[in-house]
Design an enzyme around this catalytic site. Structure first.
Site, PDB file in Angstrom:
ATOM      1  N   GLU A 187       0.861  -1.056  -0.479  1.00 11.02           N
ATOM      2  CA  GLU A 187       0.005  -0.028  -0.138  1.00 11.02           C
ATOM      3  C   GLU A 187       0.888   1.365   0.396  1.00 11.02           C
ATOM      4  O   GLU A 187       0.685   2.216  -0.957  1.00 11.02           O
ATOM      5  CB  GLU A 187      -0.466   0.068   1.650  1.00 11.02           C
ATOM      6  N   CYS A 201     -12.927   1.346 -14.815  1.00 11.47           N
ATOM      7  CA  CYS A 201     -13.500   2.544 -14.732  1.00 11.47           C
ATOM      8  C   CYS A 201     -12.401   4.220 -15.161  1.00 11.47           C
ATOM      9  O   CYS A 201     -12.023   5.074 -13.691  1.00 11.47           O
ATOM     10  CB  CYS A 201     -14.487   3.045 -13.540  1.00 11.47           C
ATOM     11  N   CYS A 222     -17.670   1.455 -20.370  1.00 15.26           N
ATOM     12  CA  CYS A 222     -18.966   1.656 -19.650  1.00 15.26           C
ATOM     13  C   CYS A 222     -19.887  -0.128 -19.896  1.00 15.26           C
ATOM     14  O   CYS A 222     -20.567  -0.522 -19.050  1.00 15.26           O
ATOM     15  CB  CYS A 222     -20.085   2.681 -20.062  1.00 15.26           C
ATOM     16  N   CYS A 227     -18.616  -2.986 -18.081  1.00  9.88           N
ATOM     17  CA  CYS A 227     -18.020  -2.478 -16.351  1.00  9.88           C
ATOM     18  C   CYS A 227     -19.504  -3.721 -15.524  1.00  9.88           C
ATOM     19  O   CYS A 227     -20.672  -3.060 -16.573  1.00  9.88           O
ATOM     20  CB  CYS A 227     -18.818  -1.295 -15.643  1.00  9.88           C
ATOM     21  N   CYS A 278     -25.266   2.666 -12.977  1.00 10.74           N
ATOM     22  CA  CYS A 278     -24.139   4.238 -12.607  1.00 10.74           C
ATOM     23  C   CYS A 278     -25.161   5.096 -12.978  1.00 10.74           C
ATOM     24  O   CYS A 278     -25.726   5.047 -13.791  1.00 10.74           O
ATOM     25  CB  CYS A 278     -23.050   3.321 -13.241  1.00 10.74           C
TER      26      CYS A 278
END
Ligand code: SF4
Length: 514
Positions: free
Chosen positions: A99, A255, A262, A265, A271
């Protein structure tokens, strides 16, 4: 390979367009957010357009996203460790390292660094015993060097003050570990411990802003607060780590900032940005067919002065489609700085070329890294004035007079840090002896090229050396068009001819040109 996996395999940044996130809000800003409803008074509840108010829809969204993630997720070394490592402290450490490295850095770049890091320091205890020099050496080239330093400081704290036990909740991770902010704490706790807590990084901001038509400045406190609340509410209770990674993966591979896929997706049915686009297209085609006289403006949420809707001065732009969201804050221009740098070189005992490098202070930009002797330049100086500043710096450093004409101009090297546009004005100087340096404030050492590349030096300094080597190559090869922008020509009075070395005596005693 299906289209979704193909998208993932393109190796897009985990953050989309800018490190972890093409981040409308930089991770650092997110990390700094302490959570927050506490600011100001109690905010008004958001309008339905911006909410996930239907529990059935939330369940469906979780299911679709996790199913997609199971099928399409990228194979990444830290993901494997998070699943296979049975020791909870090792597991949390493995996630933590990833991370920190992924903040502002592409996944493809991080993988090699991560593998080398985990091989060298597989545990917190091993990292705690490392020196900062070793950490900087391994981190060299990854950028944002304070990340490695703080990671090591935090590892030492866990070993010395927490008996080697990682804090077990997001709240404690954030509270007890230096350099661990809200995002990193949430990621470690959800992925390593299964704590049902959300995360908000640049990718999550993008996905959520689009899904709920949030068009206000995505780095503003009301928007950040709303996104954290949303992420905490959405996170899957049984698979929080996978859900968070899935949301980030969606932002990184589907995205994306500029060209979202899209049609592929997995959550497109949830959405609202996509819904707006479809509605606009339908209205436009009806208008073309003469069925409707006017295409109405895309409506906002209906709440006057809504802190989540786009500002009235920047209405919906049909040509942008879903990329109307999120709205980025005006980018702060990096400040412009110049630094004079001198590549001091000599022939070592075995005939190999050696360079003198000095260590930067242990705090501030590029803390503890090594560099060629450098000095900041005031703005607006002419070339000769810049040269004089560098000469003064070298004289103060050596305690001896230095001839300005002995410095050979190499060129300018530009390096853009996150907040600084830095131009290095590079000179070189060949010596045939050693110099006695004031080591009180700046440790220094001679290194071969190989040693230089293995040292804790920044990418900017590697660029400086490349420029110097390129210049030497051009000068020693057949005459070609030089890319030199300005300054002394090889062979000109006071300059050093290619392939020749300036004696130490000349370096220290030669008179300054008028
Ligand atoms: Fe993003 Fe498009 Fe999916 Fe909406 S439908 S979340 S805009 S990729």
């Amino acid at each position: 390979m299906g289209p979704l996996r193909a998208a993932a395999a393109r190796g897009l940044r985990r953050g989309g367009g800018g490190g972890r996130g093409a981040a409308p809000a930089a991770p650092a800003a997110l990390e700094g957010s302490k959570g927050s409803a506490a600011r100001g008074g109690r905010p008004a509840p958001p309008a339905a357009l911006h909410l996930f108010g239907d529990p059935a829809e939330v369940e469906a969204l979780r299911g679709s996203l996790l199913a997609w993630y199971d099928e399409c997720k990228r194979d990444l070394p830290w993901r494997a460790l998070a699943v296979t490592e049975p020791d909870v402290n090792r597991r949390a450490y493995a996630v933590w390292v990833s991370e920190i490295m992924l903040q502002q850095t592409q996944v493809a770049t991080v993988i090699d660094y991560y593998n080398r890091w985990m091989q060298k320091w597989p545990t917190l205890q091993a990292l705690a015993e490392a020196s900062l020099e070793e950490v900087n050496e391994l981190w060299a080239g990854l950028g944002y060097y304070s990340r490695g330093k703080r990671l090591q400081e935090a590892a030492r704290k866990v070993v010395s003050e927490l008996a080697g036990q990682m804090p077990r909740t997001a709240e404690d991770l954030q509270k007890l570990l230096p350099g661990v902010g809200r995002y990193t704490a949430g990621a470690i706790a959800s992925i390593s411990y299964g704590q049902a807590t959300g995360v908000v990084d640049g990718n999550v901001i993008r996905v959520l802003c689009r899904m709920r038509c949030i068009g206000a400045d995505s780095s503003s406190p009301p928007v950040i607060d709303r996104l954290w609340a949303m992420a905490n509410a959405l996170v899957d209770r049984s698979r929080p780590g996978d859900f968070n990674q899935a949301l980030m993966e969606l932002g990184a591979t589907v995205c994306t900032p500029k060209a979202p896929l899209c049609g592929e997706c997995p959550v497109k049915q949830h959405c609202r940005a996509r819904l707006r686009v479809e509605k606009e297209l339908a209205l436009a085609s009806q208008k073309l067919l003469g069925k409707l006289p006017v295409v109405p403006d895309v409506e906002d949420c209906g709440v006057g002065g809504c802190p989540l809707c786009p500002p009235a001065a920047e209405p919906w732009d049909s040509s942008l489609g879903v990329t109307n969201f999120p709205r980025k804050a005006a980018k702060k221009q990096p400040r412009v700085e110049q630094t004079a740098t001198c590549v001091l070189e000599r022939r070592g005992r075995r005939g190999a070329l050696e360079y003198l490098i000095v260590q930067r202070p242990s705090s501030g930009l590029l803390a503890g890294l090594w560099e060629f002797p450098s000095v900041p330049l005031a703005p607006g100086l002419q070339q000769e004035q810049q040269r004089e500043v560098l000469v003064d710096h070298l004289q103060a450093w050596t305690g001896q007079p230095v001839a300005a004409g002995s410095l050979r101009f190499i060129g300018e090297v530009v390096h853009v840090f996150s907040h600084i546009h830095q131009t290095y004005v590079v000179y070189s100087l060949s010596l045939d002896g050693d110099v006695t340096l004031d080591l009180a404030s700046s440790p220094s050492r001679w290194v071969t090229e190989e040693e230089f590349r293995a040292s804790a030096v920044s990418t900017a300094m590697k660029k400086v050396l490349r420029a110097c080597e390129r210049q030497h190559g051009e000068e020693s090869g057949p005459a070609k068009g030089s890319k030199r922008k300005r300054g002394a020509k090889p062979g000109a009075a006071g300059s050093t001819r290619p392939g020749t070395q300036l004696s130490l005596r000349t370096f220290l005693r030669a008179p300054n040109p008028p």
